[in-house]
Design a protein around this motif. Structure first.
Motif, PDB file in Angstrom:
ATOM      1  N   GLU A  93    -123.048 -12.795 -48.519  1.00  0.00           N
ATOM      2  CA  GLU A  93    -124.045 -11.958 -48.685  1.00  0.00           C
ATOM      3  C   GLU A  93    -124.208 -11.056 -49.636  1.00  0.00           C
ATOM      4  O   GLU A  93    -125.161 -10.685 -50.484  1.00  0.00           O
ATOM      5  CB  GLU A  93    -124.462 -11.289 -47.117  1.00  0.00           C
ATOM      6  CG  GLU A  93    -125.052 -12.101 -46.182  1.00  0.00           C
ATOM      7  CD  GLU A  93    -125.058 -11.285 -44.840  1.00  0.00           C
ATOM      8  OE1 GLU A  93    -125.208 -10.095 -44.932  1.00  0.00           O
ATOM      9  OE2 GLU A  93    -125.377 -12.033 -43.752  1.00  0.00           O
ATOM     10  N   LYS A  94    -123.073 -10.415 -49.871  1.00  0.00           N
ATOM     11  CA  LYS A  94    -122.841  -9.403 -50.747  1.00  0.00           C
ATOM     12  C   LYS A  94    -122.536  -9.886 -52.204  1.00  0.00           C
ATOM     13  O   LYS A  94    -123.224  -9.371 -53.321  1.00  0.00           O
ATOM     14  CB  LYS A  94    -121.513  -8.822 -50.512  1.00  0.00           C
ATOM     15  CG  LYS A  94    -121.679  -7.732 -49.160  1.00  0.00           C
ATOM     16  CD  LYS A  94    -120.354  -6.879 -49.018  1.00  0.00           C
ATOM     17  CE  LYS A  94    -120.571  -6.163 -47.874  1.00  0.00           C
ATOM     18  NZ  LYS A  94    -119.633  -5.149 -47.472  1.00  0.00           N
ATOM     19  N   GLU A  95    -121.891 -11.178 -52.452  1.00  0.00           N
ATOM     20  CA  GLU A  95    -121.600 -11.625 -53.714  1.00  0.00           C
ATOM     21  C   GLU A  95    -121.768 -13.224 -53.564  1.00  0.00           C
ATOM     22  O   GLU A  95    -121.115 -13.966 -53.760  1.00  0.00           O
ATOM     23  CB  GLU A  95    -120.139 -11.443 -54.182  1.00  0.00           C
ATOM     24  CG  GLU A  95    -119.880 -10.021 -54.089  1.00  0.00           C
ATOM     25  CD  GLU A  95    -118.328  -9.773 -54.511  1.00  0.00           C
ATOM     26  OE1 GLU A  95    -118.075 -10.510 -55.506  1.00  0.00           O
ATOM     27  OE2 GLU A  95    -117.921  -8.855 -53.952  1.00  0.00           O
ATOM     28  N   PRO A  96    -123.156 -13.658 -53.646  1.00  0.00           N
ATOM     29  CA  PRO A  96    -123.463 -14.818 -53.369  1.00  0.00           C
ATOM     30  C   PRO A  96    -123.004 -15.879 -54.420  1.00  0.00           C
ATOM     31  O   PRO A  96    -122.599 -17.059 -54.110  1.00  0.00           O
ATOM     32  CB  PRO A  96    -124.904 -15.162 -53.227  1.00  0.00           C
ATOM     33  CG  PRO A  96    -125.558 -13.815 -53.850  1.00  0.00           C
ATOM     34  CD  PRO A  96    -124.357 -12.823 -53.613  1.00  0.00           C
ATOM     35  N   ALA A  97    -122.981 -15.475 -55.642  1.00  0.00           N
ATOM     36  CA  ALA A  97    -122.492 -16.359 -56.737  1.00  0.00           C
ATOM     37  C   ALA A  97    -121.248 -16.574 -56.714  1.00  0.00           C
ATOM     38  O   ALA A  97    -120.615 -17.620 -56.896  1.00  0.00           O
ATOM     39  CB  ALA A  97    -122.926 -15.651 -58.093  1.00  0.00           C
ATOM     40  N   GLN A  98    -120.261 -15.353 -56.609  1.00  0.00           N
ATOM     41  CA  GLN A  98    -118.899 -15.755 -56.288  1.00  0.00           C
ATOM     42  C   GLN A  98    -118.439 -16.482 -55.153  1.00  0.00           C
ATOM     43  O   GLN A  98    -117.686 -17.434 -55.062  1.00  0.00           O
ATOM     44  CB  GLN A  98    -118.435 -14.226 -56.344  1.00  0.00           C
ATOM     45  CG  GLN A  98    -116.511 -14.399 -56.103  1.00  0.00           C
ATOM     46  CD  GLN A  98    -116.027 -14.741 -57.439  1.00  0.00           C
ATOM     47  OE1 GLN A  98    -116.770 -15.002 -58.274  1.00  0.00           O
ATOM     48  NE2 GLN A  98    -114.760 -14.752 -57.159  1.00  0.00           N
TER      49      GLN A  98
END
Length: 236
Positions: free
Chosen positions: A199-204
């Motif tokens: 949720e916070k860092e979808p790409a990572q």
């Protein structure tokens, strides 16, 4: 070495070749063969091999191999969600190890027992055994179990709502597994991190999951199927 470095099919073939060449003493070979089958997701075959290992150890009255076989059978039951049977087998393995004073493999058994308690919802018992597993792995120098025990602890921390702590422990597990070249626990840590960062860092999170899938695919581990599905459901 094949098993530890994630070359599971080569491990399977090496174990089979060794088994054919040492018909007089199969005790050292059976646990390695059973573990390889387990990590390939071939649980029925793995169970049969570990049962044979336990039978042979009882015939020879070898407490080290008896405790090993009980622990491996318990670990299988834990993975299959058969928690009552898992607890009985794992506690029996620990009791035999403690009685004989042979601590090798104790950390792995403690870690599997912690996972069993988590699945039973006994989180305090789980956390206590996770910490004991980490300490035992450090004391015995079993570095692959140091990574495994941390991955298991991180799962429990996540299940109890301690997400930030879970991420930190997954990162510790990833660092250890990467340092020693243990791909299975690398993939577990990467997948765990992806789940917490989605949720916070979808790409990572997607990058972590792609790495986990690549490792699992290369190994032929059964987790690759869930990872493939999760990647397909995750927006690019």
């Amino acid at each position: 070495m094949h098993w530890l470095t994630g070359r599971l099919h080569q491990s399977l073939e090496a174990n089979r070749m060794t088994l054919r060449s040492c018909a007089l003493d199969t005790l050292p070979v059976l646990p390695n063969l059973g573990l390889t089958l387990r990590y390939l997701g071939r649980y029925d075959e793995s169970t049969a091999v570990h049962r044979l290992h336990l039978f042979a150890a009882r015939i020879k009255q070898d407490p080290f191999h008896m405790s090993n076989a009980l622990g491996h059978l318990g670990g299988l039951r834990c993975r299959l969600g058969q928690n009552a049977a898992a607890e009985r087998l794992l506690r029996a393995s620990l009791a035999l190890r403690d009685r004989t004073g042979n601590g090798f493999g104790r950390a792995e058994t403690l870690s599997d027992l912690a996972g069993t308690y988590r699945q039973l919802g006994r989180y305090d018992d789980a956390l206590r055994h996770h910490e004991a597993a980490i300490e035992a792995a450090a004391a015995s120098g079993e570095r692959h179990v140091q990574a495994q025990a941390r991955n298991e602890l991180a799962v429990t921390l996540g299940a109890t709502g301690r997400a930030d702590e879970a991420v930190a422990v997954f990162e510790e597990a990833l660092a250890i597994a990467t340092r020693i070249g243990h791909p299975y626990e690398q993939a577990r840590a990467l997948d765990g991190l992806a789940g917490h960062l989605a949720e916070k860092e979808p790409a990572q999170a997607r990058r972590y999951r792609q790495r986990a899938f690549a490792i699992s695919e290369r190994m032929g581990a059964p987790e690759r199927h869930d990872l493939r599905r999760q990647l397909a459901e995750t927006p690019a």
